[in-house]
Design a protein around this motif. Structure first.
Motif, mmCIF file in Angstrom:
data_model
loop_
_atom_site.group_PDB
_atom_site.id
_atom_site.type_symbol
_atom_site.label_atom_id
_atom_site.label_comp_id
_atom_site.label_asym_id
_atom_site.label_seq_id
_atom_site.Cartn_x
_atom_site.Cartn_y
_atom_site.Cartn_z
ATOM 1 N N ILE A 1 54.750 32.525 -3.169
ATOM 2 C CA ILE A 1 54.302 31.537 -2.192
ATOM 3 C C ILE A 1 52.862 31.843 -1.816
ATOM 4 C CG2 ILE A 1 55.263 32.817 -0.200
ATOM 5 C CD1 ILE A 1 56.139 29.885 0.787
ATOM 6 N N GLN A 2 52.070 30.787 -1.635
ATOM 7 C CA GLN A 2 50.643 30.974 -1.368
ATOM 8 C C GLN A 2 50.366 31.237 0.113
ATOM 9 O OE1 GLN A 2 47.714 28.454 -3.476
ATOM 10 N NE2 GLN A 2 49.386 27.000 -3.564
ATOM 11 N N PRO A 3 49.465 32.191 0.384
ATOM 12 C CA PRO A 3 49.080 32.437 1.788
ATOM 13 C C PRO A 3 47.930 31.531 2.196
ATOM 14 C CG PRO A 3 48.120 34.112 0.382
ATOM 15 C CD PRO A 3 48.864 33.177 -0.527
ATOM 16 N N PHE B 1 54.137 28.837 7.193
ATOM 17 C CA PHE B 1 54.838 28.040 6.189
ATOM 18 C C PHE B 1 55.370 26.791 6.885
ATOM 19 C CE2 PHE B 1 55.957 32.328 4.119
ATOM 20 C CZ PHE B 1 54.797 32.308 3.364
ATOM 21 N N HIS B 2 55.666 25.758 6.089
ATOM 22 C CA HIS B 2 56.241 24.539 6.669
ATOM 23 C C HIS B 2 57.684 24.385 6.188
ATOM 24 C CE1 HIS B 2 55.545 22.561 2.793
ATOM 25 N NE2 HIS B 2 54.278 22.943 2.838
ATOM 26 N N LEU B 3 58.348 23.382 6.718
ATOM 27 C CA LEU B 3 59.771 23.228 6.376
ATOM 28 C C LEU B 3 59.995 22.883 4.903
ATOM 29 C CD1 LEU B 3 61.587 21.491 9.379
ATOM 30 C CD2 LEU B 3 61.747 23.864 8.620
ATOM 31 N N ASP C 1 46.192 15.644 -9.404
ATOM 32 C CA ASP C 1 46.175 15.176 -8.010
ATOM 33 C C ASP C 1 45.124 15.904 -7.189
ATOM 34 O OD1 ASP C 1 48.235 13.532 -8.586
ATOM 35 O OD2 ASP C 1 49.790 14.700 -7.534
ATOM 36 N N LYS C 2 45.164 17.243 -7.273
ATOM 37 C CA LYS C 2 44.270 18.015 -6.407
ATOM 38 C C LYS C 2 42.815 17.853 -6.830
ATOM 39 C CE LYS C 2 47.539 21.368 -4.637
ATOM 40 N NZ LYS C 2 47.897 22.762 -4.444
ATOM 41 N N SER C 3 42.557 17.791 -8.139
ATOM 42 C CA SER C 3 41.164 17.666 -8.575
ATOM 43 C C SER C 3 40.631 16.267 -8.267
ATOM 44 C CB SER C 3 41.014 18.006 -10.052
ATOM 45 O OG SER C 3 41.824 17.166 -10.831
ATOM 46 N N VAL D 1 62.319 27.416 -7.073
ATOM 47 C CA VAL D 1 61.164 26.683 -6.530
ATOM 48 C C VAL D 1 61.585 25.266 -6.142
ATOM 49 C CG1 VAL D 1 59.305 27.878 -7.783
ATOM 50 C CG2 VAL D 1 60.543 26.013 -8.903
ATOM 51 N N GLY D 2 60.682 24.564 -5.487
ATOM 52 C CA GLY D 2 60.913 23.154 -5.175
ATOM 53 C C GLY D 2 60.622 22.284 -6.394
ATOM 54 N N GLU D 3 61.028 21.030 -6.281
ATOM 55 C CA GLU D 3 60.897 20.066 -7.384
ATOM 56 C C GLU D 3 59.442 19.941 -7.884
ATOM 57 O OE1 GLU D 3 63.570 18.325 -8.811
ATOM 58 O OE2 GLU D 3 61.998 17.730 -10.212
ATOM 59 N N ASP D 4 58.469 20.107 -6.964
ATOM 60 C CA ASP D 4 57.064 19.939 -7.342
ATOM 61 C C ASP D 4 56.610 20.946 -8.403
ATOM 62 O OD1 ASP D 4 57.461 21.865 -5.231
ATOM 63 O OD2 ASP D 4 55.297 21.944 -4.945
ATOM 64 N N GLN D 5 57.381 22.006 -8.586
ATOM 65 C CA GLN D 5 56.971 23.043 -9.540
ATOM 66 C C GLN D 5 57.637 22.913 -10.910
ATOM 67 O OE1 GLN D 5 54.546 25.238 -9.040
ATOM 68 N NE2 GLN D 5 54.206 24.287 -7.057
ATOM 69 N N LYS E 1 62.873 18.365 -2.309
ATOM 70 C CA LYS E 1 61.616 17.763 -1.858
ATOM 71 C C LYS E 1 61.747 17.294 -0.414
ATOM 72 C CE LYS E 1 58.201 14.261 -2.871
ATOM 73 N NZ LYS E 1 57.921 13.041 -3.638
ATOM 74 N N ILE E 2 61.037 17.963 0.457
ATOM 75 C CA ILE E 2 60.962 17.535 1.852
ATOM 76 C C ILE E 2 59.676 16.719 1.960
ATOM 77 C CG2 ILE E 2 60.735 18.358 4.251
ATOM 78 C CD1 ILE E 2 63.464 19.015 2.946
ATOM 79 N N THR E 3 59.751 15.587 2.642
ATOM 80 C CA THR E 3 58.577 14.711 2.629
ATOM 81 C C THR E 3 57.814 14.758 3.958
ATOM 82 O OG1 THR E 3 59.861 12.760 3.275
ATOM 83 C CG2 THR E 3 59.643 13.169 0.923
ATOM 84 N N ALA F 1 55.521 10.851 0.341
ATOM 85 C CA ALA F 1 54.742 11.969 -0.224
ATOM 86 C C ALA F 1 55.364 13.287 0.191
ATOM 87 C CB ALA F 1 53.301 11.890 0.300
ATOM 88 N N LYS F 2 55.151 14.345 -0.597
ATOM 89 C CA LYS F 2 55.765 15.624 -0.219
ATOM 90 C C LYS F 2 55.056 16.238 0.977
ATOM 91 C CE LYS F 2 53.499 19.363 -2.736
ATOM 92 N NZ LYS F 2 53.637 20.688 -3.275
ATOM 93 N N MET F 3 55.823 16.937 1.789
ATOM 94 C CA MET F 3 55.236 17.698 2.889
ATOM 95 C C MET F 3 54.394 18.797 2.236
ATOM 96 S SD MET F 3 57.193 19.636 6.057
ATOM 97 C CE MET F 3 57.788 18.198 6.904
ATOM 98 N N SER F 4 53.107 18.878 2.584
ATOM 99 C CA SER F 4 52.224 19.786 1.854
ATOM 100 C C SER F 4 51.112 20.334 2.733
ATOM 101 C CB SER F 4 51.615 19.003 0.678
ATOM 102 O OG SER F 4 50.383 19.528 0.299
ATOM 103 N N LYS F 5 50.873 21.650 2.593
ATOM 104 C CA LYS F 5 49.813 22.299 3.361
ATOM 105 C C LYS F 5 48.467 21.644 3.119
ATOM 106 C CE LYS F 5 51.131 26.207 1.486
ATOM 107 N NZ LYS F 5 51.744 27.479 1.151
ATOM 108 N N SER F 6 48.191 21.305 1.850
ATOM 109 C CA SER F 6 46.834 20.854 1.554
ATOM 110 C C SER F 6 46.647 19.357 1.708
ATOM 111 C CB SER F 6 46.408 21.298 0.164
ATOM 112 O OG SER F 6 47.228 20.702 -0.795
ATOM 113 N N SER F 7 47.739 18.570 1.625
ATOM 114 C CA SER F 7 47.460 17.139 1.704
ATOM 115 C C SER F 7 48.082 16.419 2.896
ATOM 116 C CB SER F 7 47.848 16.453 0.390
ATOM 117 O OG SER F 7 49.197 16.662 0.132
#
Ligand code: AQP
Length: 332
Positions: A8-10, A15-17, A111-113, A146-150, A185-187, A194-200
């Motif tokens: 998991i990334q620091p 962390f989120h749900l 997506d991120k780029s 891992v979650g579905e996103d991985q 996938k928690i949204t 959209a997925k619940m995400s630290k960066s977006s």
């Protein structure tokens, strides 16, 4: 016992749900049934730009939360990725086995780029899934929770393991994804498609483990639902309400059917109010335990050093055999 690795990334103060329900939660029971390796992936955390002091702080916060949710250094190997230099070393070898087109097809990178723009996107972000493959293969992991996103990154890992084995002789275990369907996938609360995400996610779209429960309650109250009234589980037609039900069910242990029956005839407001209480009860002890670990950073660092030693006991021989197979001359 089958071997498991996950990371998991620091990259946030909490962390989120999504992280918890999609991944962390499943890591805890696996300590009883698997040989478990869990790491704070700080090498991954510098792919999008970062602040050095904040990264150091967040690495400790991440480890403290992992302990607080139930990881036990006596029963798992808990470590920081950069403490085991073999991750970066194996990643280089894997970079040289990966096609540009193959890496370019990774959806997370696209997506991120796209969000960052070409000039601000690093080569590190591009090779991120290849480093992730190295993380997993270094430990001969059988499964990766891992979650579905991985999922796509896991597929790449499997392809690279097979390619290496075919080219240089059987070396790596080909890992299986371990994705728990119900919470894969928690949204985002504000954008439930959209997925619940630290960066977006926007701050209001996330529920964080370490945030003030009153603040979480406010976010749950303003979560996007729909213009209907009925509380039913239908992720296609009612993604917002369904996401709330998924979270409620996972944290309370009540099934979705039970919840749907219990809220028959009630409104979204009732569901949100009760969910806020469930969240508050759930995070309180996690927050207390996290703070207790953070109060003694020396002890935390010592524990992580022991974890790194345990991890290196597996990683060093793996890298040695990889170097040998690919024809690097052993130092004399
Ligand atoms: N919304 C989610 N639902 C289910 N699982 C999720 N995970 C992340 N978001 C969700 C899982 O959390 C684990 C840790 O992954 P990470 O450290 O790579 O976290 P992340 O993917 O960086 O978290 P974010 O919030 O999604 O950040 P961004 O968007 O910045 O990448 C993984 O197992 C992941 O599947």
């Amino acid at each position: 016992r089958p071997r498991v690795l996950s990371g998991i990334q620091p990259t946030a103060d909490s962390f989120h749900l999504g992280n918890y329900l999609g991944a962390l939660r499943n890591w805890v029971p696996m300590q009883e049934t698997h040989d478990t390796f869990y790491c704070v992936v700080d090498l991954h955390a510098i792919t999008m730009g970062h602040d050095p002091a904040l990264l150091r702080k967040r690495t400790r916060i991440s480890a403290a939360q992992m302990l607080a949710v139930g990881l036990d250094p006596e029963r798992c190997t808990l470590f920081v990725q950069s403490h085991v230099p073999e991750h970066a070393q194996l990643a280089w070898v894997m970079n040289c086995l990966t096609g540009m087109g193959e890496a370019g097809r990774m959806v997370q990178f696209k997506d991120k780029s796209a969000k960052q723009g070409a000039d601000r996107t690093t080569v590190g972000l591009f090779t991120y899934p290849i480093l992730q493959a190295a993380d997993i293969l270094l430990y001969h992991a059988d499964a990766v929770p891992v979650g579905e996103d991985q999922r796509q990154h896991l597929e790449l890992t499997r392809d690279l393991a097979q390619r290496f084995n075919t080219t240089f002789g059987r070396t790596f275990t080909v890992p299986q994804p371990f994705i728990v369907k119900d919470t894969a996938k928690i949204t985002d609360l504000q954008d439930p498609t959209a997925k619940m995400s630290k960066s977006s996610s926007t701050p209001n779209g996330l529920i964080e483990l370490l945030e003030d429960p009153a603040r979480a309650a406010k976010k749950i109250r303003s979560a996007v639902t729909d213009t209907g009234r009925e509380i039913i589980f239908d992720p296609e037609q009612k993604p917002g309400v369904s996401n709330l039900l998924t979270i409620y069910s996972a944290l309370s242990g009540r099934t979705i059917e039970e919840l749907v029956a219990a809220y028959d005839g009630k409104g979204y407001g009732d569901l949100k109010k009760d969910l806020a209480e469930v969240v508050a009860e759930f995070v309180k002890p996690i927050q207390q335990r996290t703070n207790a670990y953070l109060d003694d950073p020396g002890q935390l660092d010592k524990m992580l050093a022991i974890g790194a030693e345990k991890a290196r006991a597996v990683a060093v021989p793996t890298l040695r055999s990889v170097y040998d197979r690919i024809g690097f001359l052993a130092p004399g």
